[in-house]
Design a protein around this motif. Structure first.
Motif, PDB file in Angstrom:
ATOM      1  N   ALA A  20       0.835  -1.206   0.000  1.00  0.00           N
ATOM      2  CA  ALA A  20       0.000   0.000   0.000  1.00  0.00           C
ATOM      3  C   ALA A  20       0.868   1.253   0.000  1.00  0.00           C
ATOM      4  O   ALA A  20       0.502   2.262  -0.607  1.00  0.00           O
ATOM      5  CB  ALA A  20      -0.937  -0.008   1.209  1.00  0.00           C
ATOM      6  N   PHE A  21       2.005   1.197   0.670  1.00  0.00           N
ATOM      7  CA  PHE A  21       2.910   2.347   0.677  1.00  0.00           C
ATOM      8  C   PHE A  21       3.521   2.581  -0.689  1.00  0.00           C
ATOM      9  O   PHE A  21       3.653   3.719  -1.136  1.00  0.00           O
ATOM     10  CB  PHE A  21       4.013   2.144   1.721  1.00  0.00           C
ATOM     11  N   ILE A  22       3.893   1.515  -1.352  1.00  0.00           N
ATOM     12  CA  ILE A  22       4.479   1.650  -2.689  1.00  0.00           C
ATOM     13  C   ILE A  22       3.451   2.223  -3.659  1.00  0.00           C
ATOM     14  O   ILE A  22       3.736   3.164  -4.397  1.00  0.00           O
ATOM     15  CB  ILE A  22       5.023   0.286  -3.176  1.00  0.00           C
ATOM     16  N   VAL A  23       2.236   1.673  -3.623  1.00  0.00           N
ATOM     17  CA  VAL A  23       1.169   2.196  -4.479  1.00  0.00           C
ATOM     18  C   VAL A  23       0.845   3.640  -4.107  1.00  0.00           C
ATOM     19  O   VAL A  23       0.654   4.484  -4.974  1.00  0.00           O
ATOM     20  CB  VAL A  23      -0.090   1.310  -4.408  1.00  0.00           C
ATOM     21  N   GLY A  24       0.795   3.935  -2.815  1.00  0.00           N
ATOM     22  CA  GLY A  24       0.503   5.294  -2.360  1.00  0.00           C
ATOM     23  C   GLY A  24       1.530   6.298  -2.838  1.00  0.00           C
ATOM     24  O   GLY A  24       1.188   7.422  -3.232  1.00  0.00           O
ATOM     25  N   TRP A  25       2.793   5.906  -2.826  1.00  0.00           N
ATOM     26  CA  TRP A  25       3.855   6.781  -3.317  1.00  0.00           C
ATOM     27  C   TRP A  25       3.635   7.103  -4.800  1.00  0.00           C
ATOM     28  O   TRP A  25       3.781   8.251  -5.220  1.00  0.00           O
ATOM     29  CB  TRP A  25       5.223   6.123  -3.096  1.00  0.00           C
ATOM     30  N   LEU A  26       3.260   6.100  -5.571  1.00  0.00           N
ATOM     31  CA  LEU A  26       2.984   6.323  -6.993  1.00  0.00           C
ATOM     32  C   LEU A  26       1.673   7.087  -7.199  1.00  0.00           C
ATOM     33  O   LEU A  26       1.605   8.026  -7.994  1.00  0.00           O
ATOM     34  CB  LEU A  26       2.909   4.989  -7.743  1.00  0.00           C
ATOM     35  N   TRP A  27       0.632   6.683  -6.499  1.00  0.00           N
ATOM     36  CA  TRP A  27      -0.710   7.233  -6.685  1.00  0.00           C
ATOM     37  C   TRP A  27      -0.774   8.710  -6.332  1.00  0.00           C
ATOM     38  O   TRP A  27      -1.302   9.518  -7.090  1.00  0.00           O
ATOM     39  CB  TRP A  27      -1.686   6.439  -5.815  1.00  0.00           C
ATOM     40  N   TYR A  28      -0.257   9.024  -5.127  1.00  0.00           N
ATOM     41  CA  TYR A  28      -0.322  10.408  -4.649  1.00  0.00           C
ATOM     42  C   TYR A  28       0.947  11.181  -4.972  1.00  0.00           C
ATOM     43  O   TYR A  28       1.139  12.292  -4.498  1.00  0.00           O
ATOM     44  CB  TYR A  28      -0.607  10.432  -3.142  1.00  0.00           C
ATOM     45  N   GLY A  29       1.799  10.578  -5.792  1.00  0.00           N
ATOM     46  CA  GLY A  29       3.002  11.228  -6.278  1.00  0.00           C
ATOM     47  C   GLY A  29       2.856  11.502  -7.765  1.00  0.00           C
ATOM     48  O   GLY A  29       2.064  12.356  -8.176  1.00  0.00           O
ATOM     49  N   PRO A  30       3.576  10.731  -8.587  1.00  0.00           N
ATOM     50  CA  PRO A  30       3.565  11.008 -10.023  1.00  0.00           C
ATOM     51  C   PRO A  30       2.220  10.847 -10.722  1.00  0.00           C
ATOM     52  O   PRO A  30       1.936  11.563 -11.674  1.00  0.00           O
ATOM     53  CB  PRO A  30       4.585  10.025 -10.603  1.00  0.00           C
ATOM     54  N   LEU A  31       1.370   9.930 -10.276  1.00  0.00           N
ATOM     55  CA  LEU A  31       0.114   9.694 -10.992  1.00  0.00           C
ATOM     56  C   LEU A  31      -0.932  10.786 -10.749  1.00  0.00           C
ATOM     57  O   LEU A  31      -1.441  11.380 -11.701  1.00  0.00           O
ATOM     58  CB  LEU A  31      -0.465   8.327 -10.625  1.00  0.00           C
ATOM     59  N   PHE A  32      -1.286  11.025  -9.494  1.00  0.00           N
ATOM     60  CA  PHE A  32      -2.367  11.962  -9.188  1.00  0.00           C
ATOM     61  C   PHE A  32      -1.996  13.021  -8.151  1.00  0.00           C
ATOM     62  O   PHE A  32      -2.877  13.752  -7.686  1.00  0.00           O
ATOM     63  CB  PHE A  32      -3.608  11.192  -8.685  1.00  0.00           C
ATOM     64  N   GLY A  33      -0.737  13.097  -7.774  1.00  0.00           N
ATOM     65  CA  GLY A  33      -0.311  13.977  -6.697  1.00  0.00           C
ATOM     66  C   GLY A  33      -0.658  15.439  -6.895  1.00  0.00           C
ATOM     67  O   GLY A  33      -1.203  16.089  -5.990  1.00  0.00           O
ATOM     68  N   LYS A  34      -0.373  15.977  -8.067  1.00  0.00           N
ATOM     69  CA  LYS A  34      -0.647  17.401  -8.307  1.00  0.00           C
ATOM     70  C   LYS A  34      -2.143  17.697  -8.287  1.00  0.00           C
ATOM     71  O   LYS A  34      -2.582  18.680  -7.682  1.00  0.00           O
ATOM     72  CB  LYS A  34      -0.027  17.847  -9.630  1.00  0.00           C
ATOM     73  N   LEU A  35      -2.927  16.848  -8.912  1.00  0.00           N
ATOM     74  CA  LEU A  35      -4.375  17.045  -8.919  1.00  0.00           C
ATOM     75  C   LEU A  35      -4.951  16.860  -7.513  1.00  0.00           C
ATOM     76  O   LEU A  35      -5.805  17.637  -7.085  1.00  0.00           O
ATOM     77  CB  LEU A  35      -5.046  16.080  -9.905  1.00  0.00           C
ATOM     78  N   TRP A  36      -4.466  15.860  -6.777  1.00  0.00           N
ATOM     79  CA  TRP A  36      -4.910  15.621  -5.413  1.00  0.00           C
ATOM     80  C   TRP A  36      -4.635  16.843  -4.538  1.00  0.00           C
ATOM     81  O   TRP A  36      -5.494  17.276  -3.774  1.00  0.00           O
ATOM     82  CB  TRP A  36      -4.218  14.377  -4.855  1.00  0.00           C
ATOM     83  N   MET A  37      -3.430  17.403  -4.673  1.00  0.00           N
ATOM     84  CA  MET A  37      -3.089  18.597  -3.896  1.00  0.00           C
ATOM     85  C   MET A  37      -3.987  19.770  -4.272  1.00  0.00           C
ATOM     86  O   MET A  37      -4.487  20.482  -3.401  1.00  0.00           O
ATOM     87  CB  MET A  37      -1.613  18.959  -4.103  1.00  0.00           C
ATOM     88  N   LYS A  38      -4.206  19.962  -5.551  1.00  0.00           N
ATOM     89  CA  LYS A  38      -5.056  21.063  -6.017  1.00  0.00           C
ATOM     90  C   LYS A  38      -6.485  20.918  -5.495  1.00  0.00           C
ATOM     91  O   LYS A  38      -7.073  21.885  -4.992  1.00  0.00           O
ATOM     92  CB  LYS A  38      -5.058  21.109  -7.547  1.00  0.00           C
TER      93      LYS A  38
END
Length: 138
Positions: A20-38
């Protein structure tokens, strides 16, 4: 209860939680991180400025919570489960328990639907992976 607890593979629980941590790093990082933050109204500074809890403490607490979730899935699917049942259970848990409860974020807190789908999508992916690991690894 002791029979259920003795049938749980602790290593599988720990690995499932780490996935879950590995997926979370990808999910809330390069994949959707900027949109999630916005969508949350966050800036990079807000997430690392040191106010409140430190990031290492947040990650430790989150890992403990994720281990508990993986442990609960392992108890739920049981010792006789295989990978396919683990995937099915992970999907059902993520959609029907987490997805429906996170709907309150949209309905009552007026969060954007995009944020709902980012967050619930993450749970669908990690619970399927955790279910697969726990079902396959006895």
């Amino acid at each position: 209860m002791s029979e259920i607890l003795s049938s749980i593979n602790v290593w599988a629980v720990l690995v499932a939680a780490m996935s879950a941590f590995i997926v979370g790093w990808l999910w809330y990082g390069p994949l959707f991180g900027k949109l999630w933050m916005k969508l949350n109204g966050f800036t990079p500074e807000m997430l690392r400025d040191g106010k409140g809890m430190s990031m290492p403490l947040i990650m430790v607490l989150n890992y403990i919570a994720t281990v508990l979730a993986a442990f609960a899935i392992a108890m739920f699917i049981g010792a006789e489960a295989d990978m396919h049942f683990g995937i099915f259970a992970g999907f059902m848990i993520s959609i029907f328990w987490i997805g429906t409860s996170r709907l309150n974020d949209v309905l009552y807190e007026r969060k954007p639907w995009k944020l709902y789908f980012i967050n619930v999508g993450y749970y669908v992916v990690i619970y399927i992976i955790m279910g697969a690991v726990l079902g396959a690894w006895h």
